[in-house]
Enzyme design. Sequence first.
Site, short mmCIF file in Angstrom:
data_model
loop_
_atom_site.label_atom_id
_atom_site.label_comp_id
_atom_site.label_asym_id
_atom_site.label_seq_id
_atom_site.Cartn_x
_atom_site.Cartn_y
_atom_site.Cartn_z
N GLU A 130 0.81 -1.21 -0.05
CA GLU A 130 0.03 0.05 -0.12
C GLU A 130 0.93 1.29 0.09
O GLU A 130 1.79 1.22 0.95
CB GLU A 130 -0.92 0.01 1.17
CG GLU A 130 -1.70 1.37 1.40
CD GLU A 130 -2.55 1.20 2.50
OE1 GLU A 130 -2.94 0.14 3.31
OE2 GLU A 130 -3.11 2.36 3.07
N GLU A 135 -2.45 11.51 2.47
CA GLU A 135 -3.49 11.14 3.75
C GLU A 135 -3.26 11.95 4.83
O GLU A 135 -2.09 12.22 5.30
CB GLU A 135 -3.29 9.64 4.09
CG GLU A 135 -4.01 9.23 4.90
CD GLU A 135 -4.00 7.74 5.34
OE1 GLU A 135 -2.88 7.06 5.00
OE2 GLU A 135 -4.84 7.04 5.73
C1 LIG Z 1 -8.94 5.22 2.81
O1 LIG Z 1 -7.73 5.44 2.56
C2 LIG Z 1 -6.76 4.98 3.48
C3 LIG Z 1 -5.39 5.13 2.82
O2 LIG Z 1 -4.56 5.88 3.67
C4 LIG Z 1 -6.90 3.48 3.96
O3 LIG Z 1 -5.94 3.20 4.79
C5 LIG Z 1 -8.15 3.39 4.34
O4 LIG Z 1 -8.37 2.04 4.65
C6 LIG Z 1 -9.22 3.78 3.68
N1 LIG Z 1 -10.65 3.89 4.16
C7 LIG Z 1 -11.54 3.67 3.46
C8 LIG Z 1 -12.69 3.41 4.19
O5 LIG Z 1 -11.51 3.28 2.14
#
Ligand SMILES: *[C@@H]1O[C@H](CO)[C@@H](O)[C@H](O)[C@H]1NC(C)=O
Length: 312
Positions: A130, A135
Amino acid sequence: MRAFAILASLVPAALAATYSLTDDYVGPNFLTGFTHQAIADPTNGRVNYVNQTTALAQNLTYVSSDTIIMRADDTTVLSASGPGRNSVRIQSVKTYTTHVAVFDIRHMPQGCATWPAAWETGPNWPDSGEVDIVEGVNDESPNASTLHTSPNCTMPSGIVQSGTPVYTNCDATVNGNSGCGVRAPTTNSYGPTFNANGGGWYAMERTNTYIKVWFWPRNSATVPSDVSTSGSASVNTSNWGEPYAYFPNTDCDLASHFAANNIIINLTLCGDWAGAVFNSDGCSGNCVTYVNENPSDFTNAYWNIAAVRVYE
Ligand SMILES: *[C@@H]1O[C@H](CO)[C@@H](O)[C@H](O)[C@H]1NC(C)=O
Ligand SMILES: *[C@@H]1O[C@H](CO)[C@@H](O)[C@H](O)[C@H]1NC(C)=O
Ligand SMILES: *[C@@H]1O[C@H](CO)[C@@H](O)[C@H](O)[C@H]1NC(C)=O
Ligand SMILES: *[C@@H]1O[C@H](CO)[C@@H](O)[C@H](O)[C@H]1NC(C)=O
Ligand SMILES: *[C@@H]1O[C@H](CO)[C@@H](O)[C@H](O)[C@H]1NC(C)=O
Ligand SMILES: *[C@@H]1O[C@H](CO)[C@@H](O)[C@H](O)[C@H]1NC(C)=O
């Protein structure tokens, strides 16, 4: 010689490369090149991700020829016992390995409870790796670029980059899945300050030898012309200068920790991170109650993206 080789590997090398435009996501292309994912939020946020039909019908997703806007609902008072606030999460249909992704972003979601991210990942998390390109939560730092991986992936000390490392172990199973992150060096890289400045460009280059992330604010004097030129047919990352985040493969075999990844852009509210630090980030009350009862506070909880361009 060996010492020299190790040191040299911590300095972003100019060995990189020229890449050609393969996917130019602009305006309506986002509706065919990305899927709206109406899934349960894996991070336990107070959101209800809707499908594309609903997103367009409720104007949560809006496209014009040169714009995509994606937002959280800002009109509905929620029942405490019902689903979360409608929001949008999109994922690219295509996957990418070695590539450069350029995000030309005019506005990112801001406000208490917001947790926006533009990132890449693949199946069987965290085995495909990832990369969080941008963020943050609740308008606050750490706004960072972060890797999350399977075990046996760390970042050495002494890396030459303009950002500040947070943790160095990328293993998602340690440190409460903090990953190995690097904080952006400037305040205009995130949240209200980013938005007031008209946003800017994030770019990520991924190869088997390194992953690099750059940020240039709007009207930057140093933004490379192949980044700022809309629809540029190729990019040469050798001319982009020092990245703010540099993740070399010295103590992490990137080729085995990263598989083909999708691009994801999401906006969740509260949840495992934004909810946990809601009060310490200066927001009052209970995060979920706040989301339920204050729809108009989410008027600025939207992405306005000019383009995502992928070069391979
Ligand atoms: C949103 O993006 C972040 C990426 O850093 C991730 O960790 C997270 O799980 C994501 N949440 C959703 C709900 O998609
Ligand atoms: C989209 O979601 C709405 C509301 O849940 C549902 O009624 C509709 O069938 C869905 N449409 C598609 C194409 O999945
Ligand atoms: C949908 O959102 C766009 C962008 O914010 C706005 O310009 C447009 O007026 C909205 N359309 C409706 C029907 O509200
Ligand atoms: C983003 O992170 C940088 C570096 O830690 C910090 O200076 C800046 O204030 C942060 N931005 C916001 C909006 O918190
Ligand atoms: C990319 O930029 C580097 C550094 O300026 C230059 O040496 C190289 O020739 C360029 N590559 C191409 C294909 O233009
Ligand atoms: C950890 O990764 C290194 C390469 O970075 C490799 O040589 C080593 O075998 C790996 N260890 C395990 C236990 O997989």
